[in-house]
Design a protein around this motif. Structure first.
Motif, short mmCIF file in Angstrom:
data_model
loop_
_atom_site.label_atom_id
_atom_site.label_comp_id
_atom_site.label_asym_id
_atom_site.label_seq_id
_atom_site.Cartn_x
_atom_site.Cartn_y
_atom_site.Cartn_z
N VAL A 135 0.86 -1.20 0.00
CA VAL A 135 0.00 0.00 0.00
C VAL A 135 0.89 1.24 0.00
CG1 VAL A 135 -1.78 1.29 1.26
CG2 VAL A 135 -1.91 -1.20 1.17
N GLU A 136 1.91 1.24 0.84
CA GLU A 136 2.82 2.40 0.93
C GLU A 136 3.49 2.68 -0.42
OE1 GLU A 136 3.59 4.21 3.84
OE2 GLU A 136 5.13 5.42 2.86
N ARG A 137 3.89 1.62 -1.13
CA ARG A 137 4.61 1.79 -2.39
C ARG A 137 3.68 2.19 -3.55
NH1 ARG A 137 8.00 3.15 -4.00
NH2 ARG A 137 9.79 2.02 -4.75
N PHE A 138 2.46 1.66 -3.55
CA PHE A 138 1.55 1.96 -4.67
C PHE A 138 0.86 3.31 -4.51
CE2 PHE A 138 1.84 -2.52 -5.88
CZ PHE A 138 1.71 -2.46 -7.25
N MET A 139 0.53 3.68 -3.28
CA MET A 139 -0.25 4.91 -3.06
C MET A 139 0.69 6.10 -2.98
SD MET A 139 -3.17 3.50 -3.13
CE MET A 139 -4.22 4.89 -2.81
N LYS A 140 0.64 6.92 -4.01
CA LYS A 140 1.58 8.04 -4.09
C LYS A 140 1.08 9.25 -3.28
CE LYS A 140 4.35 6.43 -7.41
NZ LYS A 140 5.57 5.82 -6.94
N GLN A 141 -0.26 9.38 -3.17
CA GLN A 141 -0.80 10.58 -2.54
C GLN A 141 -0.52 10.61 -1.03
OE1 GLN A 141 -2.34 8.01 -4.14
NE2 GLN A 141 -4.54 8.36 -4.10
N ASP A 162 14.97 -10.64 1.42
CA ASP A 162 15.73 -9.45 0.98
C ASP A 162 15.86 -9.43 -0.54
OD1 ASP A 162 15.99 -8.37 3.40
OD2 ASP A 162 18.08 -8.95 3.75
N LYS A 163 16.15 -10.59 -1.11
CA LYS A 163 16.30 -10.68 -2.58
C LYS A 163 15.00 -10.29 -3.26
CE LYS A 163 19.59 -14.48 -2.76
NZ LYS A 163 19.58 -15.93 -2.88
N ILE A 164 13.89 -10.79 -2.72
CA ILE A 164 12.57 -10.50 -3.30
C ILE A 164 12.26 -9.01 -3.19
CG2 ILE A 164 10.07 -10.89 -2.97
CD1 ILE A 164 11.28 -13.31 -4.22
N LEU A 165 12.62 -8.42 -2.04
CA LEU A 165 12.33 -6.99 -1.85
C LEU A 165 13.12 -6.16 -2.86
CD1 LEU A 165 12.07 -6.69 2.03
CD2 LEU A 165 10.27 -6.21 0.37
N ILE A 166 14.36 -6.56 -3.14
CA ILE A 166 15.17 -5.84 -4.14
C ILE A 166 14.50 -5.96 -5.51
CG2 ILE A 166 17.43 -5.86 -5.35
CD1 ILE A 166 18.65 -6.75 -2.61
N GLN A 167 14.03 -7.18 -5.81
CA GLN A 167 13.34 -7.43 -7.08
C GLN A 167 12.07 -6.55 -7.18
OE1 GLN A 167 12.75 -11.70 -7.40
NE2 GLN A 167 11.05 -11.36 -8.80
N MET A 168 11.36 -6.44 -6.08
CA MET A 168 10.12 -5.65 -6.10
C MET A 168 10.44 -4.17 -6.25
SD MET A 168 7.20 -7.43 -3.83
CE MET A 168 7.83 -7.64 -2.21
N GLU A 169 11.49 -3.71 -5.55
CA GLU A 169 11.88 -2.29 -5.66
C GLU A 169 12.23 -1.96 -7.10
OE1 GLU A 169 11.77 0.42 -3.73
OE2 GLU A 169 10.70 -0.83 -2.31
N LYS A 170 12.91 -2.89 -7.78
CA LYS A 170 13.28 -2.69 -9.18
C LYS A 170 12.00 -2.55 -10.02
CE LYS A 170 16.37 -4.70 -12.55
NZ LYS A 170 15.99 -5.89 -13.28
#
Ligand code: SAM
Length: 327
Positions: free
Chosen positions: A109-115, A312-320
């Motif tokens: 939610v934090e990453r998708f919601m820009k407002q 951690d690896k998955i989070l890096i992948q998601m951040e990308k």
């Protein structure tokens, strides 16, 4: 030995709930809601108690000041006492959403919601554990709404929200009946899975079954999409076989007309009793002006959430993925 804040609160909730349960002749969970109310109001509210019990309760309450605890400490302790209470009477569709899943939904939610501020709905709020986990992890101003059919669970959610000082608008009703809420920017939900018994109500939905009972989780998707503003996001915890069931045809059609699939995160099967009960987090975006599909949906097969190296690896992948798709 030092007792952790969560343990201190657990003991407080537990011991005072047991006292109230014995004297009010009610279930442990009902007594838990009562003790939570007392703690929030700073006084013993039940007038049918003996003087001795009132004194014992007051003594316990005086020893702990809620403002000394963080929201997450309160939520975790409350979650543990609810789990204890739920062991007394197991109801498969009432299971609380576990912390790890809640935190992951909070991250999404934090990453998708820009407002900086938005409206959030949980149409199957249960005890409020998922909703308050998400609220505790967001760094944004959120106006939230929860709906729950079960009157004991919603009472627990109400006490949960009060103790953590989250102002949540709560509705005690069937979420598939008309909802009198303004459109929201995001929906989160660990949706009930299985058949919806009210065939007449189901007639109001495009995703009703052609014959027999409809799937509650399908109707919940449609209802959630209806109440989402164009361009809003939905983060729904769903059975893995969602697109393979007998009723999946209509669902495909509904998706094509109304939403974009932004992502699908498969939760580790080790979290569930059996493979058939395994779930995923489905991320949808309601269509609207200027809403474009991602270059590629975020598709993730999550490792065991306690496996830090793999996570951690998955989070890096998601951040990308976020950088490439969400700018
Ligand atoms: N996220 C919740 C929590 O952390 O406590 C747990 C959600 S639980 C998996 C699903 C919830 O949906 C249950 O609390 C159940 O009572 C509720 N529910 C089932 N059918 C419903 C309906 N038609 N309308 C509203 N709530 C419903």
């Amino acid at each position: 030995m030092k007792i952790s804040p969560v343990e201190q609160l657990f003991t407080l909730f537990n011991e005072t709930a047991v006292l109230l349960q014995e004297e009010l002749n009610c279930t442990y969970l009902e007594a838990l809601a009562e003790t939570g109310e007392n703690l929030f109001h700073g006084s013993v509210l039940q007038d049918e108690l003996s003087e001795l019990t009132v004194k014992r309760l007051e003594k316990q309450y005086e020893q702990h000041h809620l403002e000394k605890f963080s929201n997450e400490e309160i939520r975790k302790a409350y979650q543990l006492v609810i789990l204890k209470g739920m062991k007394e009477s197991v109801q498969p569709n009432h299971q609380m959403t576990p912390d790890s899943v809640g935190m992951l939904v909070g991250y999404l939610v934090e990453r998708f919601m820009k407002q900086p501020s938005f409206r959030l709905l949980d149409p199957a709020v249960g005890t409020g554990n998922l909703l308050t986990t998400v609220l505790n992890h967001l760094h944004k101003k959120v106006a939230s709404v929860g709906v729950e059919i079960d009157d004991l669970l919603i009472k627990l959610a109400y006490v949960n929200a009060n103790l953590q000082e989250h102002s949540i608008e709560l509705f005690n009703q069937d979420s598939l009946e008309p909802l009198f809420i303004d459109p929201v920017d995001a929906v989160i939900g660990d949706l009930p899975v299985g058949f919806y018994p009210n065939d007449v109500r189901a007639l109001d939905y495009q995703l009703k079954a052609n014959e027999g009972h409809s799937y509650a989780h399908h109707l919940f998707i449609e209802q959630s999409v209806r109440h989402t503003a164009p361009g809003g996001y939905l983060f729904l915890i769903m059975p893995n076989g969602l697109f393979e069931s007998k009723q999946a045809g209509k669902l495909h059609e509904f998706f094509k007309e109304n939403v974009i699939v932004q992502g699908l995160l498969q939760l580790p099967t080790s979290m569930f009793k059996n493979k058939n009960a395994a779930k995923s987090i489905l991320i949808l975006q309601k269509m609207g002006e200027g809403v474009l599909p991602p270059k590629q949906a975020l598709l993730v097969d999550l490792p065991s959430l306690s496996n830090m190296t793999e996570m951690d690896k998955i989070l890096i992948q998601m951040e990308k993925w976020f950088q490439e798709n969400k700018g």
